[in-house]
Design a protein around this motif. Structure first.
Motif, PDB file in Angstrom:
ATOM      1  N   LEU A   1     -19.876 -39.077   1.920  1.00  0.00           N
ATOM      2  CA  LEU A   1     -19.325 -39.651   3.150  1.00  0.00           C
ATOM      3  C   LEU A   1     -17.815 -39.880   3.008  1.00  0.00           C
ATOM      4  N   VAL A   2     -17.421 -40.434   1.878  1.00  0.00           N
ATOM      5  CA  VAL A   2     -16.000 -40.719   1.656  1.00  0.00           C
ATOM      6  C   VAL A   2     -15.209 -39.416   1.508  1.00  0.00           C
ATOM      7  N   ALA A   3     -15.808 -38.406   0.884  1.00  0.00           N
ATOM      8  CA  ALA A   3     -15.119 -37.114   0.761  1.00  0.00           C
ATOM      9  C   ALA A   3     -14.852 -36.531   2.148  1.00  0.00           C
TER      10      ALA A   3
ATOM     11  N   GLN B   1     -22.018 -50.017   3.682  1.00  0.00           N
ATOM     12  CA  GLN B   1     -21.369 -48.726   3.918  1.00  0.00           C
ATOM     13  C   GLN B   1     -20.127 -48.916   4.791  1.00  0.00           C
ATOM     14  N   THR B   2     -20.156 -49.920   5.649  1.00  0.00           N
ATOM     15  CA  THR B   2     -18.960 -50.245   6.434  1.00  0.00           C
ATOM     16  C   THR B   2     -17.801 -50.558   5.493  1.00  0.00           C
ATOM     17  N   LEU B   3     -18.085 -51.348   4.467  1.00  0.00           N
ATOM     18  CA  LEU B   3     -17.043 -51.710   3.496  1.00  0.00           C
ATOM     19  C   LEU B   3     -16.564 -50.466   2.752  1.00  0.00           C
ATOM     20  N   ASN B   4     -17.493 -49.613   2.316  1.00  0.00           N
ATOM     21  CA  ASN B   4     -17.083 -48.382   1.624  1.00  0.00           C
ATOM     22  C   ASN B   4     -16.191 -47.525   2.512  1.00  0.00           C
ATOM     23  N   LEU B   5     -16.533 -47.456   3.796  1.00  0.00           N
ATOM     24  CA  LEU B   5     -15.706 -46.680   4.724  1.00  0.00           C
ATOM     25  C   LEU B   5     -14.331 -47.325   4.876  1.00  0.00           C
TER      26      LEU B   5
ATOM     27  N   VAL C   1     -21.863 -37.576  11.037  1.00  0.00           N
ATOM     28  CA  VAL C   1     -22.626 -37.618   9.787  1.00  0.00           C
ATOM     29  C   VAL C   1     -23.891 -38.423  10.053  1.00  0.00           C
ATOM     30  N   TRP C   2     -25.025 -37.878   9.626  1.00  0.00           N
ATOM     31  CA  TRP C   2     -26.302 -38.584   9.795  1.00  0.00           C
ATOM     32  C   TRP C   2     -26.843 -38.976   8.425  1.00  0.00           C
ATOM     33  N   HIS C   3     -27.470 -40.155   8.380  1.00  0.00           N
ATOM     34  CA  HIS C   3     -28.228 -40.513   7.186  1.00  0.00           C
ATOM     35  C   HIS C   3     -29.708 -40.273   7.478  1.00  0.00           C
ATOM     36  N   ASP C   4     -30.499 -40.076   6.418  1.00  0.00           N
ATOM     37  CA  ASP C   4     -31.957 -39.949   6.476  1.00  0.00           C
ATOM     38  C   ASP C   4     -32.455 -38.578   6.911  1.00  0.00           C
ATOM     39  N   ASP C   5     -31.605 -37.549   6.785  1.00  0.00           N
ATOM     40  CA  ASP C   5     -32.092 -36.186   6.987  1.00  0.00           C
ATOM     41  C   ASP C   5     -32.996 -35.851   5.794  1.00  0.00           C
ATOM     42  N   GLY C   6     -34.270 -35.640   6.076  1.00  0.00           N
ATOM     43  CA  GLY C   6     -35.221 -35.332   4.991  1.00  0.00           C
ATOM     44  C   GLY C   6     -35.917 -36.551   4.449  1.00  0.00           C
ATOM     45  N   ASN C   7     -35.632 -37.721   4.995  1.00  0.00           N
ATOM     46  CA  ASN C   7     -36.341 -38.922   4.531  1.00  0.00           C
ATOM     47  C   ASN C   7     -37.776 -38.872   5.049  1.00  0.00           C
TER      48      ASN C   7
END
Ligand code: SAM
Length: 225
Positions: free
Chosen positions: A42-44, A64-68, A176-182
């Motif tokens: 995500l950061v990349a 993740q908000t903080l990481n962003l 960007v989506w999270h949980d693709d394949g979850n």
């Protein structure tokens, strides 16, 4: 088309003259934080796009908000949306999302992660149900949109539609989506299969991250296709 890429291919999108320019900042992981490799991807993307305006759907504890926020330039800003207490009763959530949405709003700390005084000025907290929220004032203004809210088909479809409308078409951007394949959230991958009929959707191996680049990011997309 649905395409598979490796994490290093995403990291290499961020071309830099020196190693120092590739430094990134993450919350060191524990069992409550987002996965380190997923955060790195995500950061990349954030850095490769030179993103300054980011919107996240699904704040939870704000990790993740903080990481962003921590990886944006000084003039960067993150908007992050989550359900308010009054939205919870009415929101259409699948069983697993209802459990997560009902968790306390912090990971045990006094405040959400990004509410630390060092970072809170970079973040605007939005409250509401994403399927009913009025995103229109922010349409066309974002450089990256991270979709990690409700995981049922109706919500993912609605969030995805808003996410593309939120991107600024005049400069490179990504959804960007999270949980693709979850396996716990099969509707996400099923919906991304639909999106993949109209545009390239890149699934990042070893993660549950997928992303699509806008037209203006065509030069970035070429090494991945
Ligand atoms: C998986 S968590 C987000 C995790 C966070 N992005 C991170 O990585 O640190 C999903 C969040 O989405 C929120 N959510 C679920 N449905 C939503 C909706 N319709 N509108 C807004 N937020 C929603 C939940 O309350 C929950 O906090």
């Amino acid at each position: 088309m649905r395409l598979n890429v490796r994490p290093h291919q995403v990291f290499l999108l961020h071309e830099t003259p020196s190693a120092a320019d590739r430094l990134a900042t993450f919350v060191l992981p524990n069992d409550r934080t987002p996965k380190l490799l997923e955060t790195a991807v995500l950061v990349a993307l954030l850095k490769a796009l030179d993103a300054r305006r980011v919107l996240e759907i699904g704040t939870l504890w704000g990790l993740q908000t903080l990481n962003l926020a921590a990886n944006l330039p000084d003039d960067g800003h993150v908007w992050t949306l989550d359900l308010g207490d009054e939205d919870l009763a009415q929101a259409q959530l699948d069983a697993r999302d209802r459990v997560i949405a009902g968790l306390p709003r912090t990971d045990g700390s006094a405040t959400r992660a990004f509410e630390d005084p060092r970072w809170r000025d970079r973040v605007t907290k939005l409250t509401g149900d994403s399927t009913r929220f009025d995103f229109a004032p922010l349409y066309g203004s974002m450089h990256l949109v991270y979709v990690d809210g409700g995981h049922d088909a109706r919500t993912v479809a609605s969030d995805t539609r808003h996410a593309f409308a939120l991107l600024d078409p005049s400069r490179p951007g990504a959804v960007v989506w999270h949980d693709d394949g979850n396996p716990h959230h099969p509707d996400v991958a099923a919906w991304l299969d639909q999106v993949g009929r109209e545009r390239d959707v890149f699934h990042v191996g070893e993660t549950m991250v997928a992303f699509a680049l806008n037209h203006a990011a065509g030069a970035l997309a070429r090494p991945l296709a």
